[in-house]
Design a protein around this motif. Structure first.
Motif, PDB file in Angstrom:
ATOM      1  N   UNK A  95       4.675  -3.857  -3.803  1.00 31.04           N
ATOM      2  CA  UNK A  95       4.514  -4.322  -2.422  1.00 31.04           C
ATOM      3  C   UNK A  95       4.690  -3.178  -1.423  1.00 31.04           C
ATOM      4  N   UNK A  96       5.668  -2.294  -1.723  1.00 30.62           N
ATOM      5  CA  UNK A  96       5.911  -1.162  -0.845  1.00 30.62           C
ATOM      6  C   UNK A  96       4.719  -0.205  -0.848  1.00 30.62           C
ATOM      7  N   UNK A  97       4.127   0.018  -2.033  1.00 27.86           N
ATOM      8  CA  UNK A  97       2.949   0.886  -2.135  1.00 27.86           C
ATOM      9  C   UNK A  97       1.777   0.293  -1.367  1.00 27.86           C
ATOM     10  N   UNK A  98       1.628  -1.019  -1.469  1.00 28.33           N
ATOM     11  CA  UNK A  98       0.546  -1.688  -0.759  1.00 28.33           C
ATOM     12  C   UNK A  98       0.729  -1.572   0.753  1.00 28.33           C
ATOM     13  N   UNK A  99       1.975  -1.719   1.226  1.00 25.85           N
ATOM     14  CA  UNK A  99       2.253  -1.587   2.658  1.00 25.85           C
ATOM     15  C   UNK A  99       1.972  -0.168   3.146  1.00 25.85           C
ATOM     16  N   UNK A 100       2.328   0.835   2.322  1.00 22.79           N
ATOM     17  CA  UNK A 100       2.047   2.216   2.706  1.00 22.79           C
ATOM     18  C   UNK A 100       0.552   2.484   2.753  1.00 22.79           C
ATOM     19  N   UNK A 101      -0.190   1.926   1.799  1.00 24.76           N
ATOM     20  CA  UNK A 101      -1.645   2.114   1.793  1.00 24.76           C
ATOM     21  C   UNK A 101      -2.270   1.481   3.029  1.00 24.76           C
ATOM     22  N   UNK A 102      -1.827   0.272   3.369  1.00 23.14           N
ATOM     23  CA  UNK A 102      -2.340  -0.401   4.565  1.00 23.14           C
ATOM     24  C   UNK A 102      -2.023   0.397   5.824  1.00 23.14           C
ATOM     25  N   UNK A 103      -0.819   0.955   5.862  1.00 21.27           N
ATOM     26  CA  UNK A 103      -0.418   1.755   7.018  1.00 21.27           C
ATOM     27  C   UNK A 103      -1.310   2.978   7.185  1.00 21.27           C
ATOM     28  N   UNK A 104      -1.604   3.684   6.074  1.00 18.19           N
ATOM     29  CA  UNK A 104      -2.445   4.883   6.153  1.00 18.19           C
ATOM     30  C   UNK A 104      -3.894   4.519   6.494  1.00 18.19           C
ATOM     31  N   UNK A 105      -4.368   3.385   6.002  1.00 23.09           N
ATOM     32  CA  UNK A 105      -5.734   2.939   6.336  1.00 23.09           C
ATOM     33  C   UNK A 105      -5.847   2.629   7.820  1.00 23.09           C
TER      34      UNK A 105
END
Length: 275
Positions: free
Chosen positions: A1-11
């Motif tokens: 979930x944390x990785x997904x949140x970081x990916x969304x943030x960078x996108x």
């Protein structure tokens, strides 16, 4: 979930950067063109940066049209309209949100209905009224029709509704009058909304074109948007002076946005978080 949140943030960050570049690049290119010589402007392939600081375009722009006069006119009109709309909008919004009187909801709904009427639909009626009063080609003609705004009343009413009712009740118990509560308590607590509306109203008034074109005839009262049209008509192929004039006209509005950015963001996020 944390990785997904970081990916969304960078996108989201990448998308914001792309959108910001699309907005800023035309302004930067216009500034670059304003510093180019005529030969560099028409050079093929097009240049992105000037070879030096060619300031003659700014001198020519000031010679072709009284741009500083247009800027002062727009600054005066936009400032007075902003103050007028905030003052009348806050007073009306306070009455609609805090005070109790007969027909309050009906009058408020009737006022909201005016927001659905396009400004172009009433521009002739406004012109006939201003002309009948003998105010054409004056500051009064540019200012009077825009001293009130249903949009401002609606937004300030929403801000006042966020205030706890206990504040008003406690102020009444302490002997605070209605107007004193409005000035001393209600307005300071809704400062973010006032700031956001102030920036929006100022920029909207600054960018007006049709109404100033209709009611002004002399250069003494013309605003910057009309001035840019005059500058373009003076020398249609003189892109250097035209871009120099555009940059001079854009500078005050950009400065107003930068100075009011904090209040604008605070006003947009006001009421989003309760705690």
């Amino acid at each position: 979930l944390m990785v997904q949140n970081k990916s969304t943030k960078w996108i989201l960050l990448a998308v914001n950067c792309v959108v910001a570049l699309c907005i800023v690049l035309p302004i930067l290119y216009a500034f670059s063109v304003s510093l180019m010589t005529p030969s560099e402007i028409f050079q093929y392939p097009p240049r992105l940066l000037p070879s030096g600081l060619y300031t003659q375009n700014y001198t020519d722009a000031l010679r072709m049209a009284p741009i500083f006069r247009f800027i002062l006119n727009s600054l005066f009109v936009a400032t007075v309209v902003t103050i007028g709309q905030l003052f009348t909008g806050a007073l009306a919004a306070y009455a609609f949100s805090i005070l109790e009187f007969k027909g309050k909801k009906a009058i408020f709904m009737l006022m909201l209905c005016t927001m659905m009427i396009p400004s172009q639909a009433i521009i002739i009626a406004n012109y006939l009224t201003i002309s009948g009063l003998g105010m054409t080609d004056s500051y009064q003609a540019l200012i009077l029709p825009y001293l009130t705004s249903a949009f401002c009343v609606f937004n300030m009413r929403q801000a006042f509704l966020q205030l706890p009712t206990e504040l008003n009740e406690a102020a009444k118990i302490d002997g605070c009058s209605t107007f004193r509560f409005f000035i001393s308590i209600a307005l300071p607590l809704t400062k973010p909304s006032l700031g956001a509306l102030g920036v929006y109203t100022f920029l909207q008034s600054w960018n007006q074109y049709l109404w100033p074109l209709l009611v002004t005839d002399s250069k003494e009262y013309r605003t910057v948007q009309i001035g840019m049209g005059m500058l373009q008509n003076a020398e249609g192929n003189a892109f250097g002076p035209i871009m120099a004039g555009v940059i001079m006209v854009l500078a005050p509005s950009i400065l107003a946005f930068i100075l009011g950015q904090k209040q604008l963001v605070a006003g947009l996020t006001a009421g989003a978080v309760k705690g």
